[in-house]
Motif scaffolding. Structure first.
Motif, PDB file in Angstrom:
ATOM      1  N   GLU A  46       0.855  -1.186   0.000  1.00 49.35           N
ATOM      2  CA  GLU A  46       0.000   0.000   0.000  1.00 49.35           C
ATOM      3  C   GLU A  46       0.893   1.240   0.000  1.00 49.35           C
ATOM      4  OE1 GLU A  46      -0.804   0.172   4.808  1.00 49.35           O
ATOM      5  OE2 GLU A  46      -2.224  -0.903   3.526  1.00 49.35           O
ATOM      6  N   GLY A  47       0.479   2.233  -0.788  1.00 48.02           N
ATOM      7  CA  GLY A  47       1.279   3.446  -0.920  1.00 48.02           C
ATOM      8  C   GLY A  47       2.185   3.434  -2.128  1.00 48.02           C
ATOM      9  N   ASP A  48       2.411   2.256  -2.734  1.00 42.12           N
ATOM     10  CA  ASP A  48       3.186   2.201  -3.977  1.00 42.12           C
ATOM     11  C   ASP A  48       2.398   2.860  -5.106  1.00 42.12           C
ATOM     12  OD1 ASP A  48       5.158   0.793  -2.684  1.00 42.12           O
ATOM     13  OD2 ASP A  48       4.575  -1.170  -3.481  1.00 42.12           O
ATOM     14  N   VAL A  49       3.106   3.461  -6.024  1.00 43.72           N
ATOM     15  CA  VAL A  49       2.477   3.987  -7.234  1.00 43.72           C
ATOM     16  C   VAL A  49       2.969   3.156  -8.414  1.00 43.72           C
ATOM     17  CG1 VAL A  49       2.237   5.944  -8.799  1.00 43.72           C
ATOM     18  CG2 VAL A  49       2.255   6.320  -6.330  1.00 43.72           C
ATOM     19  N   ILE A  50       2.048   2.492  -9.102  1.00 45.80           N
ATOM     20  CA  ILE A  50       2.411   1.702 -10.278  1.00 45.80           C
ATOM     21  C   ILE A  50       2.509   2.657 -11.461  1.00 45.80           C
ATOM     22  CG2 ILE A  50       1.695  -0.160 -11.829  1.00 45.80           C
ATOM     23  CD1 ILE A  50       0.258  -1.431  -9.457  1.00 45.80           C
ATOM     24  N   THR A  51       3.704   2.776 -12.009  1.00 48.00           N
ATOM     25  CA  THR A  51       3.962   3.765 -13.063  1.00 48.00           C
ATOM     26  C   THR A  51       4.050   3.162 -14.454  1.00 48.00           C
ATOM     27  OG1 THR A  51       6.356   3.548 -12.651  1.00 48.00           O
ATOM     28  CG2 THR A  51       5.167   5.286 -11.451  1.00 48.00           C
ATOM     29  N   ALA A  52       4.327   1.851 -14.558  1.00 42.32           N
ATOM     30  CA  ALA A  52       4.444   1.225 -15.883  1.00 42.32           C
ATOM     31  C   ALA A  52       4.264  -0.276 -15.768  1.00 42.32           C
ATOM     32  CB  ALA A  52       5.798   1.550 -16.519  1.00 42.32           C
ATOM     33  N   VAL A  53       3.834  -0.890 -16.863  1.00 39.62           N
ATOM     34  CA  VAL A  53       3.727  -2.342 -16.978  1.00 39.62           C
ATOM     35  C   VAL A  53       4.426  -2.749 -18.262  1.00 39.62           C
ATOM     36  CG1 VAL A  53       2.169  -4.310 -17.241  1.00 39.62           C
ATOM     37  CG2 VAL A  53       1.557  -2.455 -15.688  1.00 39.62           C
ATOM     38  N   LYS A  83     -10.290   6.399  10.341  1.00 40.39           N
ATOM     39  CA  LYS A  83      -8.980   6.190  10.955  1.00 40.39           C
ATOM     40  C   LYS A  83      -7.868   6.628  10.017  1.00 40.39           C
ATOM     41  CE  LYS A  83      -8.847   1.827  12.025  1.00 40.39           C
ATOM     42  NZ  LYS A  83      -8.366   0.557  12.635  1.00 40.39           N
ATOM     43  N   ILE A  84      -6.774   7.139  10.604  1.00 45.10           N
ATOM     44  CA  ILE A  84      -5.533   7.383   9.872  1.00 45.10           C
ATOM     45  C   ILE A  84      -4.613   6.216  10.199  1.00 45.10           C
ATOM     46  CG2 ILE A  84      -3.557   8.910   9.556  1.00 45.10           C
ATOM     47  CD1 ILE A  84      -5.324  11.211  10.586  1.00 45.10           C
ATOM     48  N   THR A  85      -4.270   5.427   9.200  1.00 45.36           N
ATOM     49  CA  THR A  85      -3.462   4.229   9.458  1.00 45.36           C
ATOM     50  C   THR A  85      -1.989   4.421   9.098  1.00 45.36           C
ATOM     51  OG1 THR A  85      -4.060   3.356   7.282  1.00 45.36           O
ATOM     52  CG2 THR A  85      -5.429   2.695   9.161  1.00 45.36           C
ATOM     53  N   SER A  86      -1.706   5.352   8.197  1.00 43.50           N
ATOM     54  CA  SER A  86      -0.302   5.615   7.868  1.00 43.50           C
ATOM     55  C   SER A  86      -0.161   7.036   7.329  1.00 43.50           C
ATOM     56  CB  SER A  86       0.219   4.613   6.828  1.00 43.50           C
ATOM     57  OG  SER A  86      -0.335   4.884   5.547  1.00 43.50           O
ATOM     58  N   VAL A  87       1.045   7.565   7.444  1.00 41.23           N
ATOM     59  CA  VAL A  87       1.386   8.865   6.888  1.00 41.23           C
ATOM     60  C   VAL A  87       2.696   8.692   6.130  1.00 41.23           C
ATOM     61  CG1 VAL A  87       1.891  11.292   7.350  1.00 41.23           C
ATOM     62  CG2 VAL A  87       0.242  10.069   8.786  1.00 41.23           C
ATOM     63  N   ASN A  88       2.679   9.070   4.855  1.00 43.88           N
ATOM     64  CA  ASN A  88       3.841   8.863   3.985  1.00 43.88           C
ATOM     65  C   ASN A  88       4.317   7.409   4.043  1.00 43.88           C
ATOM     66  OD1 ASN A  88       3.761  11.478   3.144  1.00 43.88           O
ATOM     67  ND2 ASN A  88       5.588  12.159   4.250  1.00 43.88           N
ATOM     68  N   ASN A  89       3.334   6.500   4.043  1.00 46.14           N
ATOM     69  CA  ASN A  89       3.570   5.056   4.015  1.00 46.14           C
ATOM     70  C   ASN A  89       4.236   4.523   5.284  1.00 46.14           C
ATOM     71  OD1 ASN A  89       2.489   4.801   1.406  1.00 46.14           O
ATOM     72  ND2 ASN A  89       4.464   5.385   0.483  1.00 46.14           N
ATOM     73  N   GLN A  90       4.190   5.287   6.359  1.00 50.98           N
ATOM     74  CA  GLN A  90       4.701   4.827   7.649  1.00 50.98           C
ATOM     75  C   GLN A  90       3.527   4.637   8.599  1.00 50.98           C
ATOM     76  OE1 GLN A  90       8.171   6.863   9.246  1.00 50.98           O
ATOM     77  NE2 GLN A  90       8.595   7.778   7.231  1.00 50.98           N
ATOM     78  N   ALA A  91       3.427   3.454   9.182  1.00 58.36           N
ATOM     79  CA  ALA A  91       2.316   3.164  10.083  1.00 58.36           C
ATOM     80  C   ALA A  91       2.353   4.098  11.291  1.00 58.36           C
ATOM     81  CB  ALA A  91       2.379   1.712  10.537  1.00 58.36           C
ATOM     82  N   VAL A  92       1.181   4.530  11.714  1.00 57.89           N
ATOM     83  CA  VAL A  92       1.081   5.422  12.870  1.00 57.89           C
ATOM     84  C   VAL A  92       0.082   4.838  13.859  1.00 57.89           C
ATOM     85  CG1 VAL A  92       1.736   7.513  11.608  1.00 57.89           C
ATOM     86  CG2 VAL A  92      -0.671   6.819  11.689  1.00 57.89           C
ATOM     87  N   ALA A  93       0.371   5.040  15.158  1.00 60.85           N
ATOM     88  CA  ALA A  93      -0.521   4.531  16.205  1.00 60.85           C
ATOM     89  C   ALA A  93      -0.868   5.615  17.214  1.00 60.85           C
ATOM     90  CB  ALA A  93       0.114   3.347  16.917  1.00 60.85           C
ATOM     91  N   SER A  94      -0.316   6.812  17.015  1.00 64.15           N
ATOM     92  CA  SER A  94      -0.584   7.904  17.939  1.00 64.15           C
ATOM     93  C   SER A  94      -0.386   9.231  17.223  1.00 64.15           C
ATOM     94  CB  SER A  94       0.365   7.823  19.154  1.00 64.15           C
ATOM     95  OG  SER A  94       1.700   8.038  18.733  1.00 64.15           O
ATOM     96  N   ALA A  95      -0.837  10.286  17.896  1.00 65.54           N
ATOM     97  CA  ALA A  95      -0.664  11.617  17.319  1.00 65.54           C
ATOM     98  C   ALA A  95       0.809  11.973  17.206  1.00 65.54           C
ATOM     99  CB  ALA A  95      -1.401  12.642  18.177  1.00 65.54           C
ATOM    100  N   SER A  96       1.611  11.526  18.179  1.00 70.78           N
ATOM    101  CA  SER A  96       3.045  11.826  18.124  1.00 70.78           C
ATOM    102  C   SER A  96       3.718  11.154  16.936  1.00 70.78           C
ATOM    103  CB  SER A  96       3.721  11.389  19.430  1.00 70.78           C
ATOM    104  OG  SER A  96       3.541   9.992  19.651  1.00 70.78           O
ATOM    105  N   ASP A  97       3.254   9.940  16.584  1.00 67.36           N
ATOM    106  CA  ASP A  97       3.795   9.273  15.394  1.00 67.36           C
ATOM    107  C   ASP A  97       3.547  10.118  14.148  1.00 67.36           C
ATOM    108  OD1 ASP A  97       4.611   7.165  16.924  1.00 67.36           O
ATOM    109  OD2 ASP A  97       2.949   5.841  16.386  1.00 67.36           O
ATOM    110  N   ILE A  98       2.332  10.663  14.049  1.00 68.78           N
ATOM    111  CA  ILE A  98       1.987  11.504  12.905  1.00 68.78           C
ATOM    112  C   ILE A  98       2.864  12.745  12.881  1.00 68.78           C
ATOM    113  CG2 ILE A  98       0.164  12.870  11.825  1.00 68.78           C
ATOM    114  CD1 ILE A  98      -1.865  10.912  12.944  1.00 68.78           C
ATOM    115  N   GLN A  99       3.043  13.352  14.042  1.00 68.21           N
ATOM    116  CA  GLN A  99       3.819  14.574  14.114  1.00 68.21           C
ATOM    117  C   GLN A  99       5.264  14.341  13.682  1.00 68.21           C
ATOM    118  OE1 GLN A  99       2.177  17.402  14.936  1.00 68.21           O
ATOM    119  NE2 GLN A  99       4.016  18.524  14.285  1.00 68.21           N
ATOM    120  N   LYS A 100       5.853  13.192  14.081  1.00 68.00           N
ATOM    121  CA  LYS A 100       7.227  12.893  13.703  1.00 68.00           C
ATOM    122  C   LYS A 100       7.370  12.772  12.181  1.00 68.00           C
ATOM    123  CE  LYS A 100       8.383  10.416  17.984  1.00 68.00           C
ATOM    124  NZ  LYS A 100       8.699   9.086  18.591  1.00 68.00           N
TER     125      LYS A 100
END
Length: 513
Positions: A350-357, A463-480
């Motif tokens: 998840e978060g990958d962008v498929i650019t070509a096949v 729910k927010i499950t990830s930010v910039n493809n990094q899993a988050v579990a708290s507001a501090s995770d998002i802030q980092k």
């Protein structure tokens, strides 16, 4: 002395001669009387080419399609009653309009009562009733006919009516709901006039087209217009790529062909845009390039086998491209690889962008779906992806698209309940979050209605499950993650949002300092 007056005839003759003399004197014409009339009006203007030659050639190949389906008559079991003005059905006169209506269409006292015998109280047997009608066309001399899936979808018996009125029974060979195409077959020894598909890559906006079909059950009807647009997506399926035409297309034209001036099929009429239900000059046709391959598969074995990557995808917007460092807003963003799918097994995340096949650039999510569908199951393809700011390549062996595969919508919003917990605000984002009850992600507790988050569709309960493809579990995770994005020179961050309707990605501006 009596004066003899001239008769009326003499006066009229004298007047006519005198008048003629005046004319002759004034115009100098010879003294020979001749009667003349004015010529009818005729304008020698440039003649616009017509469509008669095209129509004459293709019309024998176009048919009307009549569909019959099993209809279960209402059971006459004593558990229901029909009342008409205080009288029961049996009290009505035999010639009453309602009694005639139900006798013909299978209501109380009608349908199969004659077969079952008087006094029968059991359930009626299903009967074939006309349920739909549309259009179609011969694609081979041995009787294969192309039409729409939605014309024949629920049918049990099919009849095609040729342009000379000949009626022939047909059988269903195969259908493909994803492209709304179907193939019928007429078993007859005669050789049918048939048409072929055009190279629709050569079709240009503004080209003349001719639509032939069975609007409102009227039989062979011809209308003309131009190609209004190409590549239309009307939300009817994952492979939408319609040609839009302004020829008059109405109900009953479904499955009928749209021809170019060479008599080749450039599209199959499928849908219209119409607030009133009638023609308003916006019709959509399945392009020949799509229909050609699907029809060939249906004629071969009655079904279409498509490659399956197994990832839920969404378009890449400018905001998303900027948030992940992608130079162009193109490709397909992977929202979630499906369980046990070929994509997941090959390492797509998840978060990958498929650019070509196989080296061919993917324009958008719809382009990826169409491209993968052109490969047969078991085909090994090279998938180019953009991950964590750099390009990578993965080898994927495609699976077979499940017949009951549901196309998940990546942009449906819904709400879910969350357990109350300690709230913490994220400055600048306009959302208040708390750790999710299941420990996966953070729950959105509130959304500022004037924020960018609200404009992007974020809602309380998601729910927010990830930010910039990094899993988050708290507001501090998002802030980092946001702080790191700011150090990297990013103005936006990519948030993965999960709701009851599925998962999606949203790019939100990050206000640092």
């Amino acid at each position: 002395m009596s004066i003899k007056r001239p008769s009326l005839k003499t006066i009229l003759q004298s007047s006519a001669v005198a008048g003629l003399a005046v004319v002759m004197l004034s115009t100098g014409v010879p003294a020979q009387i001749a009667q003349s009339y004015a010529d009818a009006v005729r304008v020698d203007a440039p003649q616009v080419p017509g469509f008669a030659n095209v129509v004459a050639a293709v019309s024998p190949a176009v048919v009307s399609v009549r569909v019959q389906s099993n209809v279960q008559p209402v059971a006459d079991d004593g558990n229901q009653s029909f009342n008409f003005g205080g009288r029961g059905f049996d009290d009505l006169p035999d010639d009453h309009p309602l009694k005639r209506f139900f006798r013909e269409f299978g209501g109380p006292g009608g349908g199969d009562r004659a077969e079952r015998g008087p006094g029968h109280r059991g359930e009626g047997k299903p009967h074939l009733r006309p349920t739909s009608q549309g259009s179609g066309f011969f694609i081979s001399e041995d009787g294969y006919i192309v039409t729409n899936n939605h014309v024949v979808a629920d049918g049990q018996a099919f009849t095609v009516v040729m342009n000379d009125g000949t009626e022939l029974d047909a059988k269903l060979i195969g259908k493909d709901p994803r492209t709304d195409l179907a193939v019928l077959k007429v078993d007859d020894k005669r050789k049918f006039t048939y048409v072929q598909f055009a190279d629709d890559d050569k079709v240009r906006v503004g080209d003349w087209v001719v639509a032939v079909g069975n609007p409102f059950g009227l039989g062979g009807t011809v209308t003309a217009g131009i190609v209004s647009a190409r590549g239309r997506d009307i939300g009817s399926g994952p492979y939408d790529d319609y040609i839009q035409v302004d020829a008059a297309v109405n109900r009953g034209n479904s499955g009928g062909p749209t021809f170019n001036l060479n008599g080749e099929v450039v599209g199959i009429n499928t849908a219209i845009f119409s607030p009133s239900g009638g023609n308003v000059g916006i019709a959509f046709a399945i392009p020949a390039s799509t229909a050609k391959d699907v029809v060939a598969d249906l004629m071969k074995d009655g079904k279409v086998d498509r490659g399956w990557l197994g990832v839920q995808i969404q378009p890449v917007t400018k905001d998303i491209a900027e948030s992940i460092g992608l130079s162009d807003a193109s490709g397909a963003l992977v929202v979630e690889p499906q369980e046990n799918s070929p994509g997941l097994k090959a390492g797509i995340k998840e978060g990958d962008v498929i650019t070509a096949v196989n080296g061919e650039t993917i324009k958008d999510a719809r382009d990826l779906a169409k491209r993968i569908a052109t490969f047969a199951p078991g085909t090994k393809v090279d998938v180019s992806i953009w991950r964590d700011g750099k390009a990578e390549s993965l080898a994927v062996t495609l699976g077979e698209l499940p017949t009951d595969q549901k196309q998940a919508s990546a942009d449906e919003d819904s709400q879910q309940e969350t357990a109350p917990s300690t709230e913490k605000a994220l400055a600048g984002l306009g959302v208040t979050v708390a750790p999710a009850e299941d420990g996966k992600g953070v729950a959105i507790m509130s959304v500022d209605p004037d924020s960018d988050a609200a404009d992007k569709g974020l809602k309380e309960g998601e729910k927010i499950t990830s930010v910039n493809n990094q899993a988050v579990a708290s507001a501090s995770d998002i802030q980092k993650v946001i702080e790191q994005a700011g150090k990297d020179g990013r103005k936006k961050a990519l948030f993965q949002i999960e709701s009851e309707g599925g998962s999606r990605f949203v790019a939100l501006p990050i206000n640092q300092g």
